[in-house]
Design an enzyme around this catalytic site. Sequence first.
Site, PDB file in Angstrom:
ATOM      1  N   GLY A   1       0.828  -1.209   0.000  1.00 51.60           N
ATOM      2  CA  GLY A   1       0.000   0.000   0.000  1.00 51.60           C
ATOM      3  C   GLY A   1       0.854   1.247   0.000  1.00 51.60           C
ATOM      4  O   GLY A   1       0.579   2.217   0.717  1.00 51.60           O
TER       5      GLY A   1
ATOM      6  N   GLY B   1      -0.383   8.265   1.178  1.00 47.38           N
ATOM      7  CA  GLY B   1      -0.708   8.260   2.604  1.00 47.38           C
ATOM      8  C   GLY B   1       0.363   7.653   3.485  1.00 47.38           C
ATOM      9  O   GLY B   1       1.558   7.927   3.335  1.00 47.38           O
TER      10      GLY B   1
ATOM     11  N   SER C   1      -1.034   0.800  -7.856  1.00 44.97           N
ATOM     12  CA  SER C   1      -0.667   1.985  -8.643  1.00 44.97           C
ATOM     13  C   SER C   1       0.852   2.089  -8.733  1.00 44.97           C
ATOM     14  O   SER C   1       1.498   2.840  -7.986  1.00 44.97           O
ATOM     15  CB  SER C   1      -1.251   3.249  -8.002  1.00 44.97           C
TER      16      SER C   1
ATOM     17  N   ASP D   1      -1.254  -6.550  -6.503  1.00 41.91           N
ATOM     18  CA  ASP D   1      -2.582  -6.538  -5.904  1.00 41.91           C
ATOM     19  C   ASP D   1      -2.562  -7.552  -4.770  1.00 41.91           C
ATOM     20  O   ASP D   1      -2.504  -8.760  -5.006  1.00 41.91           O
ATOM     21  CB  ASP D   1      -3.631  -6.907  -6.956  1.00 41.91           C
TER      22      ASP D   1
ATOM     23  N   SER E   1      -5.635  -0.226  12.897  1.00 37.44           N
ATOM     24  CA  SER E   1      -6.525   0.915  13.118  1.00 37.44           C
ATOM     25  C   SER E   1      -7.090   0.828  14.528  1.00 37.44           C
ATOM     26  O   SER E   1      -7.210  -0.272  15.088  1.00 37.44           O
ATOM     27  CB  SER E   1      -7.676   0.883  12.095  1.00 37.44           C
TER      28      SER E   1
ATOM     29  N   TYR F   1     -15.183  -3.519   8.317  1.00 37.32           N
ATOM     30  CA  TYR F   1     -13.812  -3.006   8.393  1.00 37.32           C
ATOM     31  C   TYR F   1     -13.289  -3.177   9.818  1.00 37.32           C
ATOM     32  O   TYR F   1     -12.155  -3.638  10.024  1.00 37.32           O
ATOM     33  CB  TYR F   1     -13.777  -1.540   7.983  1.00 37.32           C
TER      34      TYR F   1
ATOM     35  N   LYS G   1     -10.029  -5.412  11.230  1.00 31.33           N
ATOM     36  CA  LYS G   1      -8.931  -4.890  12.043  1.00 31.33           C
ATOM     37  C   LYS G   1      -8.876  -5.570  13.419  1.00 31.33           C
ATOM     38  O   LYS G   1      -7.802  -5.681  14.005  1.00 31.33           O
ATOM     39  CB  LYS G   1      -9.058  -3.370  12.177  1.00 31.33           C
TER      40      LYS G   1
ATOM     41  N   GLU H   1      -5.012  12.135   8.607  1.00 30.56           N
ATOM     42  CA  GLU H   1      -5.297  12.850   7.364  1.00 30.56           C
ATOM     43  C   GLU H   1      -4.470  12.268   6.223  1.00 30.56           C
ATOM     44  O   GLU H   1      -3.307  12.610   6.022  1.00 30.56           O
ATOM     45  CB  GLU H   1      -4.999  14.347   7.523  1.00 30.56           C
TER      46      GLU H   1
END
Length: 256
Positions: free
Chosen positions: A13, A17, A39, A63, A144, A160, A164, A196
Amino acid sequence: MNRWEGRVALVTGASYGIGAAICRQLVEQGMTVVGAARSYNKVQALADELKGQKGSLTAIQCDISKDEDIRAMFSTIKQKFGGVDVCINNAGLDSNSALMDGDPSKWRAMLDVNVIGLSHCTREALVSMKERNVDDGQILHISSVAGHLVVAPYLVSAMYSASKHAVKALTEGLRQELRQAKSKIRVASISPAATETGFFGAQRNLSEEAATKKYTSMGFKCLEAKDIADSVLHVLSAPPHVQVTDVVVWPTEQNV
């Protein structure tokens, strides 16, 4: 961080961010970093930006929900760098699909990344370490606060949160397995609260402007991606006899 100079870290990932911030920090510390994401171009742009730093960043398209992509990624890392010493499982997504009327296919897609993909990368990293007799490696999950409590459904979905909570159990389960195996490889999870990044907007197809407005409307200063990257350095910098396993990071003013 001196003992990690020149050693290989995988960050999933890595395109934006928290993942991108972690890549930046580790490269600045002199590590050989592999940044994986769907990406590829975004990671490659970051790699180009970081040229000339103490370490290096290599972009790989992957992926995490696909077993064949993960196997190919670790094969490439083995060919280019020998293997992995640090595995940072940062890739994650939210299904935005409620329990009452949600789409099971979206639930599965999320669990394939947040739980199965994370576990698969962890397994492959441990195999890589074992092959090279690396006994001081590090597995690190970016989780998280939703793995410690169930937050309001307008923030993240219940599924979600479930994923986690699974990461929390997987962290402790692996710690116990490693101890039973007499391994000195360490495992940790870092659980950020409101941060953020592009995550919130990306999961809800919000424009950058709308996502920024959502953060500023919270009434307190959110965490920044760099704050979580700093926590990664804290975990990695712990002396060999110290294992930091569960880090929860809150904005000072956030309630829940």
